[in-house]
Design an enzyme around this catalytic site. Structure first.
Site, short mmCIF file in Angstrom:
data_model
loop_
_atom_site.label_atom_id
_atom_site.label_comp_id
_atom_site.label_asym_id
_atom_site.label_seq_id
_atom_site.Cartn_x
_atom_site.Cartn_y
_atom_site.Cartn_z
N VAL A 84 30.70 40.57 69.38
CA VAL A 84 29.81 41.56 68.77
C VAL A 84 30.46 42.14 67.51
O VAL A 84 31.60 42.61 67.54
CB VAL A 84 29.49 42.70 69.77
CG1 VAL A 84 28.61 43.75 69.10
CG2 VAL A 84 28.81 42.13 71.01
N LYS A 85 29.71 42.12 66.43
CA LYS A 85 30.17 42.69 65.16
C LYS A 85 29.73 44.15 65.08
O LYS A 85 28.54 44.45 65.21
CB LYS A 85 29.60 41.89 63.99
CG LYS A 85 30.04 40.44 63.95
CD LYS A 85 29.31 39.65 62.88
CE LYS A 85 29.60 40.15 61.48
NZ LYS A 85 28.97 39.27 60.45
#
Length: 220
Positions: A84-85
């Site tokens: 996840v960014k």
């Protein structure tokens, strides 16, 4: 060294899988929107073409920590191996601290300073993405930022890798790898620049002409 392709173009991914040792694919909201597909549909298609092992990245949209955490959980429900960014903001750091406790793999994105990158690493990010070309465009120095960040991470957060992003040419990519980035993510056009050279094509054409002059064919 890890090379990622920054795209949602399925055909381009298949093409470069034949050529490069791709570690995976990165996306962002702009890339997803350009695909015209729903996020769950796109991520499943990308995973299908990548296979199980390569890393796949997707970014949260919310600005507040609570929303970021909820979106991160949703993205991971689509792909349990997803990284996840999370943008490195005040709220982003708060979200990372919580997601770290849940065992969510994280990339700190939209990094414009070495201090941002270091704080994201201490908040639990496994990867830090400095925006190299955007730094250069703002009269900064993307490569120097990578050098400084690399020094800080080696001293204080050696478990975190630099995944340099935002490139307009292959020279920037090479400079970042020399500067210590352990990974890079490149758009399709820059990936092509890393391979292609008109001089190479010219040399091969000359070899063919010289061979044919003597043997009248291109066969051994």
């Amino acid at each position: 060294m890890e090379i990622y392709l920054d795209t949602a173009d399925i055909d381009a991914i298949r093409h470069f899988q034949r050529i490069l040792p791709l570690a995976g694919v990165t996306t962002n909201p702009t890339i997803v929107a350009a695909s015209g597909k729903k996020i769950h549909e796109l991520l499943r298609q990308l995973r299908e073409v990548l296979g199980e092992s390569p890393r796949l990245f997707a970014q949260v949209l919310a600005r507040q920590a609570e929303g970021m955490v909820e979106e991160a959980r949703y993205l991971r429900s689509i792909d349990e191996n997803l990284v996840v960014k999370v943008p490195v903001t005040v709220e982003g750091l708060a979200a990372m601290n919580q997601l770290k406790q849940e065992g969510v793999p994280l990339l700190g994105t939209a990094v414009y300073s070495a201090s941002q990158g270091l704080l994201a690493a201490t908040a639990g990010a496994q990867y830090i993405a400095p925006y190299v070309n955007r730094l250069d465009a703002l009269s900064g120095n993307g490569t120097e930022t990578v050098i400084t960040l690399n020094q800080l991470l080696q001293l204080h957060a050696p478990q975190t890798k630099i995944l340099a992003a935002s490139f307009k040419n292959c020279r920037q990519v090479i400079d970042c790898l020399i500067a210590g980035a352990q990974a890079v993510t490149v758009p399709v056009d820059v990936a092509g620049q890393l391979i292609a050279s008109p001089a190479t094509d010219s040399a091969l054409t000359q070899f063919e002409k010289d061979w044919c002059k003597t043997y009248q064919s291109l066969h051994f």
